[in-house]
Write a protein that holds these residues in place. Structure first.
Motif, mmCIF file in Angstrom:
data_model
loop_
_atom_site.group_PDB
_atom_site.id
_atom_site.type_symbol
_atom_site.label_atom_id
_atom_site.label_comp_id
_atom_site.label_asym_id
_atom_site.label_seq_id
_atom_site.Cartn_x
_atom_site.Cartn_y
_atom_site.Cartn_z
ATOM 1 N N MET A 20 -97.001 124.552 86.805
ATOM 2 C CA MET A 20 -96.010 124.569 85.740
ATOM 3 C C MET A 20 -96.140 123.384 84.791
ATOM 4 O O MET A 20 -95.439 123.300 83.781
ATOM 5 N N GLY A 21 -97.031 122.458 85.124
ATOM 6 C CA GLY A 21 -97.198 121.281 84.279
ATOM 7 C C GLY A 21 -96.097 120.267 84.431
ATOM 8 O O GLY A 21 -95.843 119.468 83.545
ATOM 9 N N ILE A 63 -90.865 132.253 86.658
ATOM 10 C CA ILE A 63 -90.679 130.883 87.137
ATOM 11 C C ILE A 63 -91.510 129.897 86.329
ATOM 12 O O ILE A 63 -91.012 128.863 85.878
ATOM 13 N N ARG A 64 -92.767 130.201 86.102
ATOM 14 C CA ARG A 64 -93.667 129.226 85.481
ATOM 15 C C ARG A 64 -93.474 129.077 83.977
ATOM 16 O O ARG A 64 -93.863 128.056 83.404
ATOM 17 N N LEU A 73 -94.164 116.617 71.092
ATOM 18 C CA LEU A 73 -93.630 117.818 70.455
ATOM 19 C C LEU A 73 -93.975 119.093 71.216
ATOM 20 O O LEU A 73 -93.487 120.167 70.870
ATOM 21 N N GLN A 74 -94.847 118.960 72.225
ATOM 22 C CA GLN A 74 -95.262 120.105 73.049
ATOM 23 C C GLN A 74 -95.885 121.214 72.189
ATOM 24 O O GLN A 74 -95.525 122.385 72.287
ATOM 25 N N VAL A 75 -96.830 120.802 71.338
ATOM 26 C CA VAL A 75 -97.569 121.769 70.529
ATOM 27 C C VAL A 75 -99.055 121.465 70.661
ATOM 28 O O VAL A 75 -99.456 120.353 71.021
ATOM 29 N N ALA A 78 -95.443 121.249 95.473
ATOM 30 C CA ALA A 78 -96.298 120.377 94.650
ATOM 31 C C ALA A 78 -97.304 121.208 93.861
ATOM 32 O O ALA A 78 -97.571 120.933 92.682
ATOM 33 N N GLU A 79 -97.854 122.236 94.502
ATOM 34 C CA GLU A 79 -98.821 123.100 93.809
ATOM 35 C C GLU A 79 -98.142 123.894 92.691
ATOM 36 O O GLU A 79 -98.699 124.021 91.587
ATOM 37 N N LEU A 80 -96.934 124.412 92.964
ATOM 38 C CA LEU A 80 -96.208 125.154 91.923
ATOM 39 C C LEU A 80 -95.882 124.236 90.756
ATOM 40 O O LEU A 80 -96.039 124.634 89.586
ATOM 41 N N ALA A 81 -95.442 123.014 91.050
ATOM 42 C CA ALA A 81 -95.140 122.074 89.985
ATOM 43 C C ALA A 81 -96.366 121.780 89.139
ATOM 44 O O ALA A 81 -96.296 121.677 87.904
#
Length: 409
Positions: A405-406, A373-374, A58-60, A399-402
């Motif tokens: 961003m999770g 972006i994030r 649920l992303q909570v 890869a680091e940005l991803a």
């Protein structure tokens, strides 16, 4: 919602995420019957491992499911989390104008103080500092509502004007962060307040926020209609009426109408509206920020590129960007506008199959305004596409940005 059983909380957040019981069950690896029994309280949730898995789907924050105050996580400092969402929702659900008949009006800040706070909030938004703004919005909303309720004549129109702006800031921020229904509610509130502010142009900008929220909700046809109808009403009647402020609001309504037409695949209407916006921008002169629209020749080109992406023509969007670079106006725009454009370009390059260039655009946007972006769901979708379609191992920077961003590599 703290007093609700955990099953009811699960049902609430599943509904907020627009998941059917079947989809939710599939993501959990459970049956639809199991989900139904949990939500009705027939089946108990007594395993923390299952509760954590539900929270992840649920992303909570798991504390929300347990009826406790969520813990703030360091990695969400630049974004919005459910703490901010619920606090903003609570502020939007207040009806001070009615309660003022029965209870004492909350203490309101002085008008000069509120002016400064609203101006600062606009700058915070246009610099794409969404996490900072999300944490400030609940108090700003409460202060604006209290001021609007308690201010006597002749200052009441200004108090309403400031509250109308606060609702618009809230709407734009919530839309950026994927809370589209709340965004629509805030924009709709702004329209009502702006009528009391007696400012036709502010009401026009509020309409553009409503239309943008409708478009984000997938309601492209009504979004197009509302933008075009109000643009026709605000269009200058002659040279004496052609102030930079009116032209800017008129132009932004045309641009947003063009974006709605692009979502519908109506190429002819896109070109008509964009061409008219180009003509209007020439009369405004350079890139300005009247009524916080950032309207001007460069922003028109940015919207033209974005419309091409919506139409699926990534190559034309990239060619439009090359023209923008030659004009020299791009670097003078505020960070939110530029980072948003890089996100559009990333989508355009992805449509062309040039995943390395798409990744470069995401990194450019992140350098300018990390939250653009994030924190935006659409950016998460783009970087997921980049990771999935990149041959071999993605670059260390991507890869680091991803990771930030999770998004799993």
């Amino acid at each position: 919602m703290d007093e609700l059983p955990i099953g009811r909380r699960v049902a609430y957040w599943r509904g907020r995420r627009k998941m059917s019981q079947q989809v939710f069950a599939d993501r959990l690896g459970k049956s639809k019957s199991w989900v139904d029994k949990v939500e009705r309280g027939v089946r108990r949730l007594d395993k923390f491992s299952v509760i954590y898995e539900i929270a992840d789907v649920l992303q909570v924050d798991v504390q929300l499911l347990l009826g406790k105050d969520p813990e703030r996580r360091p990695d969400t400092v630049n974004c919005i989390d459910q703490v901010e969402v619920e606090e903003i929702r609570s502020a939007l659900e207040r009806y001070n104008q009615i309660s003022a008949f029965f209870t004492a009006t909350p203490q309101a800040p002085p008008l000069p103080e509120m002016r400064k706070a609203v101006s600062h909030a606009w700058l915070t938004f246009q610099h794409a500092k969404y996490g900072v703004l999300a944490r400030a919005l609940p108090k700003l909303l409460r202060d604006g509502q209290a001021l609007d309720t308690s201010t006597p004549d002749p200052d009441r129109p200004e108090a309403a004007h400031l509250l109308g702006q606060v609702y618009q800031i809230a709407s734009s921020t919530l839309r950026k962060l994927g809370e589209h229904e709340l965004s629509w509610l805030a924009a709709d509130r702004s329209i009502a307040v702006c009528q009391r502010a007696d400012d036709q142009l502010l009401a026009g900008v509020a309409t553009y926020r409503v239309g943008s929220s409708l478009l984000a909700l997938g309601r492209a046809r009504p979004a197009l209609e509302i933008h075009v109808n109000v643009a026709n009403q605000i269009a200058p009647a002659g040279d004496t009426d052609s102030t930079p402020e009116r032209l800017s609001v008129y132009g932004m309504l045309l641009l947003q109408g063009g974006m709605a037409a692009a979502r519908l695949g109506d190429t002819a209407t896109v070109h008509d509206l964009m061409n008219e916006a180009t003509r209007v921008a020439e009369h405004v002169g350079g890139d300005a920020n009247h009524y916080w629209t950032s309207f001007g020749p460069t922003n028109v080109q940015l919207h033209r590129a974005a419309a091409m992406v919506e139409l699926g023509d990534g190559r034309m969007a990239v060619e439009t960007h090359d023209v923008i670079n030659q004009t020299g106006g791009f670097d003078a725009l505020l960070p939110e506008r530029r980072a948003h454009h890089y996100l559009d370009l990333a989508r355009g390059y992805s449509q062309m199959g040039e995943m390395d260039k798409a990744g470069e655009m995401l990194l450019e946007g992140d350098r300018l305004a990390p939250s653009e972006i994030r924190c935006r769901p659409i950016a998460h979708a783009v970087i997921s596409d980049v990771l999935r379609r990149t041959r071999g191992t993605p670059s260390p920077a991507i890869a680091e940005l991803a990771e930030h961003m999770g998004v799993g590599v």
